[in-house]
Design an enzyme around this catalytic site. Sequence first.
Site, PDB file in Angstrom:
ATOM      1  N   LYS A  82       1.119  -1.325   0.350  1.00 23.03           N
ATOM      2  CA  LYS A  82      -0.025  -0.116  -0.214  1.00 23.03           C
ATOM      3  C   LYS A  82       1.036   1.123   0.390  1.00 23.03           C
ATOM      4  O   LYS A  82       0.091   2.465  -0.240  1.00 23.03           O
ATOM      5  CB  LYS A  82      -0.896  -0.100   1.289  1.00 23.03           C
ATOM      6  CG  LYS A  82      -0.411   0.184   2.344  1.00 23.03           C
ATOM      7  CD  LYS A  82      -1.260  -0.252   3.508  1.00 23.03           C
ATOM      8  CE  LYS A  82      -0.988  -0.040   5.299  1.00 23.03           C
ATOM      9  NZ  LYS A  82      -0.182   1.469   5.412  1.00 23.03           N
ATOM     10  N   ASP A  83       2.224   0.804   0.667  1.00 20.40           N
ATOM     11  CA  ASP A  83       3.036   2.169   0.382  1.00 20.40           C
ATOM     12  C   ASP A  83       3.514   2.247  -1.041  1.00 20.40           C
ATOM     13  O   ASP A  83       4.356   3.439  -1.220  1.00 20.40           O
ATOM     14  CB  ASP A  83       4.160   2.303   1.711  1.00 20.40           C
ATOM     15  CG  ASP A  83       3.252   2.511   3.084  1.00 20.40           C
ATOM     16  OD1 ASP A  83       2.696   2.893   3.042  1.00 20.40           O
ATOM     17  OD2 ASP A  83       3.792   1.444   3.628  1.00 20.40           O
ATOM     18  N   ARG A 130      -8.230   8.741   3.025  1.00 17.43           N
ATOM     19  CA  ARG A 130      -8.891   7.567   3.104  1.00 17.43           C
ATOM     20  C   ARG A 130      -9.992   7.576   3.985  1.00 17.43           C
ATOM     21  O   ARG A 130     -11.295   8.158   4.174  1.00 17.43           O
ATOM     22  CB  ARG A 130      -8.578   6.752   1.801  1.00 17.43           C
ATOM     23  CG  ARG A 130      -9.683   5.733   2.411  1.00 17.43           C
ATOM     24  CD  ARG A 130      -8.758   4.540   1.889  1.00 17.43           C
ATOM     25  NE  ARG A 130      -7.584   4.456   3.225  1.00 17.43           N
ATOM     26  CZ  ARG A 130      -7.958   3.417   4.256  1.00 17.43           C
ATOM     27  NH1 ARG A 130     -10.024   2.498   4.123  1.00 17.43           N
ATOM     28  NH2 ARG A 130      -6.985   2.835   4.755  1.00 17.43           N
ATOM     29  N   ARG A 131      -9.855   7.002   5.292  1.00 17.30           N
ATOM     30  CA  ARG A 131     -10.441   6.964   5.685  1.00 17.30           C
ATOM     31  C   ARG A 131     -10.812   8.211   6.664  1.00 17.30           C
ATOM     32  O   ARG A 131     -12.216   8.482   7.742  1.00 17.30           O
ATOM     33  CB  ARG A 131      -9.351   6.517   7.167  1.00 17.30           C
ATOM     34  CG  ARG A 131      -9.056   4.828   6.858  1.00 17.30           C
ATOM     35  CD  ARG A 131      -6.966   5.035   8.096  1.00 17.30           C
ATOM     36  NE  ARG A 131      -7.062   3.561   7.689  1.00 17.30           N
ATOM     37  CZ  ARG A 131      -5.284   3.355   8.145  1.00 17.30           C
ATOM     38  NH1 ARG A 131      -5.233   4.257   8.736  1.00 17.30           N
ATOM     39  NH2 ARG A 131      -5.128   1.537   8.257  1.00 17.30           N
ATOM     40  N   ARG A 148       0.085  10.895  13.244  1.00 19.58           N
ATOM     41  CA  ARG A 148       1.193  10.262  11.951  1.00 19.58           C
ATOM     42  C   ARG A 148       2.048   9.500  13.636  1.00 19.58           C
ATOM     43  O   ARG A 148       1.849   9.307  14.395  1.00 19.58           O
ATOM     44  CB  ARG A 148       2.201  11.524  12.670  1.00 19.58           C
ATOM     45  CG  ARG A 148       1.515  11.989  11.171  1.00 19.58           C
ATOM     46  CD  ARG A 148       1.564  11.462   9.729  1.00 19.58           C
ATOM     47  NE  ARG A 148       2.992  10.464   9.332  1.00 19.58           N
ATOM     48  CZ  ARG A 148       3.998  11.317   9.336  1.00 19.58           C
ATOM     49  NH1 ARG A 148       4.419  12.673   8.749  1.00 19.58           N
ATOM     50  NH2 ARG A 148       4.831  10.683   8.841  1.00 19.58           N
ATOM     51  N   ARG A 154       0.910   5.883  17.985  1.00 24.38           N
ATOM     52  CA  ARG A 154      -0.416   5.615  18.083  1.00 24.38           C
ATOM     53  C   ARG A 154      -1.188   5.272  19.013  1.00 24.38           C
ATOM     54  O   ARG A 154      -1.805   5.998  19.253  1.00 24.38           O
ATOM     55  CB  ARG A 154      -0.949   5.263  16.284  1.00 24.38           C
ATOM     56  CG  ARG A 154       0.018   5.857  14.860  1.00 24.38           C
ATOM     57  CD  ARG A 154      -0.222   5.705  14.550  1.00 24.38           C
ATOM     58  NE  ARG A 154       0.138   5.782  12.942  1.00 24.38           N
ATOM     59  CZ  ARG A 154      -0.294   5.844  11.472  1.00 24.38           C
ATOM     60  NH1 ARG A 154      -1.500   5.478  11.153  1.00 24.38           N
ATOM     61  NH2 ARG A 154       0.431   6.128  10.877  1.00 24.38           N
ATOM     62  N   CYS A 240      -1.110   7.296  -3.308  1.00 25.36           N
ATOM     63  CA  CYS A 240      -1.177   5.936  -2.674  1.00 25.36           C
ATOM     64  C   CYS A 240      -2.495   6.949  -1.409  1.00 25.36           C
ATOM     65  O   CYS A 240      -2.946   6.237  -0.358  1.00 25.36           O
ATOM     66  CB  CYS A 240       0.268   5.632  -1.312  1.00 25.36           C
ATOM     67  SG  CYS A 240       1.459   4.414  -3.287  1.00 25.36           S
TER      68      CYS A 240
END
Length: 305
Positions: A82-83, A130-131, A148, A154, A240
């Site tokens: 995904k990156d 996106r989220r 971040r 996190r 991305c």
Amino acid sequence: MLKTLIIGSRASKLALAQANLVRDLLKERYPLLNIEIKTITTIGDKILDVSLDKIGDKGLFTKEIEETLLAGEIDLAVHSMKDLPVEIIAGLKIAAVTQREDLRDILVSKEGYNIKSLPKKSKVGTSSLRRRAQLLQLRPDLNIVDLRGNLDTRIRKLNDGLYDAIVLAFAGVRRLGLKLSMSVIPLEEVLPQAAQGALGIEIRQGRTDLEEMVKILDDMSTHLCIDAERSVLSGLGAGCHAPVGVYAQIEGDRIVINAGVFSLDGKVVVKDRIVGDNKSGQSLGMALANKLLISGAKQILDRIG
């Protein structure tokens, strides 16, 4: 015969877990091979006080690793697919895509909330546009705040009370074996990032010896799905970190691709799906992207810039 193999990886706990997973799979097949892991710091790892969309979109977590690979300092790189930008750097190729982990997102909170049960105006942390867009589509009252840092950071910020909940990829949590108070978000509610949950093995062009070696890691169904999903991004001209969700599934000899493009406030949504032969995933992904653009996705993406 290659005696020592050097794998390039980011230095985070999750990235190293993924590199070690690849190393262990290769060691099972090639027990006499000496395999080392070289850690590389990317720009995305260095800049932690700026949201990802403000830094740029090209290889934030992969560029420095790919440069090291091109320089011959490592033999292969392990990436979260995904990156990886949809355009692979000249001289490199994806030689294998591993079997996919769970591709869904999760909502993590001390109280075990799901999206519906979160109290009004809850502070939810995520670094993903996106989220953010999809959460606001479902719950316009939420306070979506940038978050971040690596997975440990996190979770620590959540435990310190800086957020009421955070959104993470389920795949990373599973790979680290973390036990969290969480709710798995259905795909019908939040579409995942293209290629979420899959690892890519990248090598230099012309390394047929390595290509032959790592083909044991390649999962055909996952690879077909990932190629289809990334072709949707390519067709949209989106990177991305754009507010685009997409996932593909193999059903017999068919492939089903679902995708959506979202305005940042979640108020404008363009979704569609396409079904066809599973060997035609990339062309189907491009066709789906075109359908989305015609239906209004172009205007959404143009406004974001």
